[in-house]
Design a protein around this motif. Sequence first.
Motif, PDB file in Angstrom:
ATOM      1  N   VAL A  81       8.686  24.118  79.067  1.00 29.41           N
ATOM      2  CA  VAL A  81       7.925  22.935  79.496  1.00 29.41           C
ATOM      3  C   VAL A  81       6.530  22.957  78.877  1.00 29.41           C
ATOM      4  O   VAL A  81       6.058  21.950  78.328  1.00 29.41           O
ATOM      5  N   ARG A  82       5.889  24.105  78.940  1.00 25.90           N
ATOM      6  CA  ARG A  82       4.540  24.246  78.359  1.00 25.90           C
ATOM      7  C   ARG A  82       4.574  23.937  76.861  1.00 25.90           C
ATOM      8  O   ARG A  82       3.697  23.251  76.337  1.00 25.90           O
ATOM      9  N   THR A  83       5.593  24.423  76.175  1.00 23.28           N
ATOM     10  CA  THR A  83       5.702  24.221  74.733  1.00 23.28           C
ATOM     11  C   THR A  83       5.897  22.752  74.390  1.00 23.28           C
ATOM     12  O   THR A  83       5.302  22.244  73.434  1.00 23.28           O
ATOM     13  N   VAL A  84       6.723  22.059  75.159  1.00 25.39           N
ATOM     14  CA  VAL A  84       6.951  20.625  74.927  1.00 25.39           C
ATOM     15  C   VAL A  84       5.639  19.854  75.101  1.00 25.39           C
ATOM     16  O   VAL A  84       5.315  18.962  74.306  1.00 25.39           O
ATOM     17  N   VAL A  85       4.868  20.215  76.114  1.00 22.72           N
ATOM     18  CA  VAL A  85       3.579  19.547  76.343  1.00 22.72           C
ATOM     19  C   VAL A  85       2.646  19.783  75.159  1.00 22.72           C
ATOM     20  O   VAL A  85       1.990  18.847  74.672  1.00 22.72           O
ATOM     21  N   ILE A  86       2.594  21.005  74.682  1.00 18.59           N
ATOM     22  CA  ILE A  86       1.717  21.328  73.544  1.00 18.59           C
ATOM     23  C   ILE A  86       2.172  20.571  72.299  1.00 18.59           C
ATOM     24  O   ILE A  86       1.343  20.035  71.554  1.00 18.59           O
ATOM     25  N   LEU A  87       3.478  20.525  72.064  1.00 20.67           N
ATOM     26  CA  LEU A  87       4.007  19.790  70.918  1.00 20.67           C
ATOM     27  C   LEU A  87       3.629  18.310  70.991  1.00 20.67           C
ATOM     28  O   LEU A  87       3.179  17.720  70.008  1.00 20.67           O
ATOM     29  N   ALA A  88       3.794  17.709  72.168  1.00 19.58           N
ATOM     30  CA  ALA A  88       3.448  16.290  72.341  1.00 19.58           C
ATOM     31  C   ALA A  88       1.953  16.067  72.140  1.00 19.58           C
ATOM     32  O   ALA A  88       1.553  15.103  71.473  1.00 19.58           O
ATOM     33  N   THR A  90      -0.323  17.969  70.453  1.00 23.49           N
ATOM     34  CA  THR A  90      -0.762  18.142  69.061  1.00 23.49           C
ATOM     35  C   THR A  90      -0.189  17.052  68.156  1.00 23.49           C
ATOM     36  O   THR A  90      -0.853  16.601  67.219  1.00 23.49           O
ATOM     37  N   GLY A  91       1.041  16.606  68.439  1.00 23.40           N
ATOM     38  CA  GLY A  91       1.595  15.491  67.679  1.00 23.40           C
ATOM     39  C   GLY A  91       0.768  14.235  67.851  1.00 23.40           C
ATOM     40  O   GLY A  91       0.479  13.522  66.880  1.00 23.40           O
ATOM     41  N   ALA A  92       0.361  13.946  69.076  1.00 21.26           N
ATOM     42  CA  ALA A  92      -0.483  12.772  69.337  1.00 21.26           C
ATOM     43  C   ALA A  92      -1.821  12.890  68.606  1.00 21.26           C
ATOM     44  O   ALA A  92      -2.327  11.898  68.061  1.00 21.26           O
ATOM     45  N   ILE A  93      -2.373  14.085  68.575  1.00 15.74           N
ATOM     46  CA  ILE A  93      -3.646  14.293  67.857  1.00 15.74           C
ATOM     47  C   ILE A  93      -3.461  14.028  66.362  1.00 15.74           C
ATOM     48  O   ILE A  93      -4.299  13.371  65.734  1.00 15.74           O
ATOM     49  N   LEU A  94      -2.362  14.524  65.784  1.00 11.58           N
ATOM     50  CA  LEU A  94      -2.107  14.284  64.362  1.00 11.58           C
ATOM     51  C   LEU A  94      -1.984  12.799  64.061  1.00 11.58           C
ATOM     52  O   LEU A  94      -2.539  12.310  63.077  1.00 11.58           O
ATOM     53  N   PHE A  95      -1.249  12.081  64.905  1.00 12.45           N
ATOM     54  CA  PHE A  95      -1.102  10.643  64.703  1.00 12.45           C
ATOM     55  C   PHE A  95      -2.429   9.917  64.877  1.00 12.45           C
ATOM     56  O   PHE A  95      -2.790   9.076  64.067  1.00 12.45           O
ATOM     57  N   ALA A  96      -3.174  10.257  65.925  1.00 13.90           N
ATOM     58  CA  ALA A  96      -4.428   9.568  66.230  1.00 13.90           C
ATOM     59  C   ALA A  96      -5.491   9.794  65.157  1.00 13.90           C
ATOM     60  O   ALA A  96      -6.331   8.925  64.915  1.00 13.90           O
ATOM     61  N   THR A  97      -5.452  10.952  64.530  1.00  6.79           N
ATOM     62  CA  THR A  97      -6.476  11.276  63.523  1.00  6.79           C
ATOM     63  C   THR A  97      -5.999  11.057  62.095  1.00  6.79           C
ATOM     64  O   THR A  97      -6.730  11.347  61.145  1.00  6.79           O
ATOM     65  N   GLY A  98      -4.780  10.561  61.931  1.00  9.98           N
ATOM     66  CA  GLY A  98      -4.267  10.274  60.598  1.00  9.98           C
ATOM     67  C   GLY A  98      -3.938  11.509  59.772  1.00  9.98           C
ATOM     68  O   GLY A  98      -3.948  11.450  58.546  1.00  9.98           O
ATOM     69  N   GLN A  99      -3.622  12.614  60.422  1.00  7.72           N
ATOM     70  CA  GLN A  99      -3.360  13.855  59.700  1.00  7.72           C
ATOM     71  C   GLN A  99      -1.888  14.107  59.416  1.00  7.72           C
ATOM     72  O   GLN A  99      -1.546  15.113  58.793  1.00  7.72           O
TER      73      GLN A  99
END
Length: 145
Positions: free
Chosen positions: A41-48, A50-59
């Motif tokens: 569960v913790r890993t899924v949250v971290i994946l979501a 960091t994925g959102a951060i990558l999308f939001a920052t255009g990385q």
Amino acid sequence: MSALLLSWRFWALLSAVFAALTAILAKVGVTGVPPDVATFVRTVVILALTGAILFATGQVPGLAAIPGRSVGFLVASGLATGASWLCYFRALALGDAARVAPLDKLSVVLIAILGVILLGESLTLPNWIGVVLIAAGAILVAYRG
């Protein structure tokens, strides 16, 4: 403020604050939950997150530009992280957070030693004294006597 955001010390201290919250929140969260399920569960949250951060920052395009050597080391690091989390959550399920977390932080001592041996980093005498004190402190806090 921008100097603060560029300071490694700021981010390291913020990491320590979040690591402390991680231990306390995980100890409560793992109650009545198998440690491996809690880690998932913790890993899924971290994946979501960091994925959102990558999308939001255009990385996201930067993922394709990672050199193969870096990918190999990052995959190995991810495997080590996963193993660490699985062990950490199992330890939290079995022991007190106030005793588990300090032993987990013996990683600081191991990092200092491995940094010198494998990465060629150097530590001064006061740094080594600090490493020894961290090790002694972790052992004393974990000791139930």
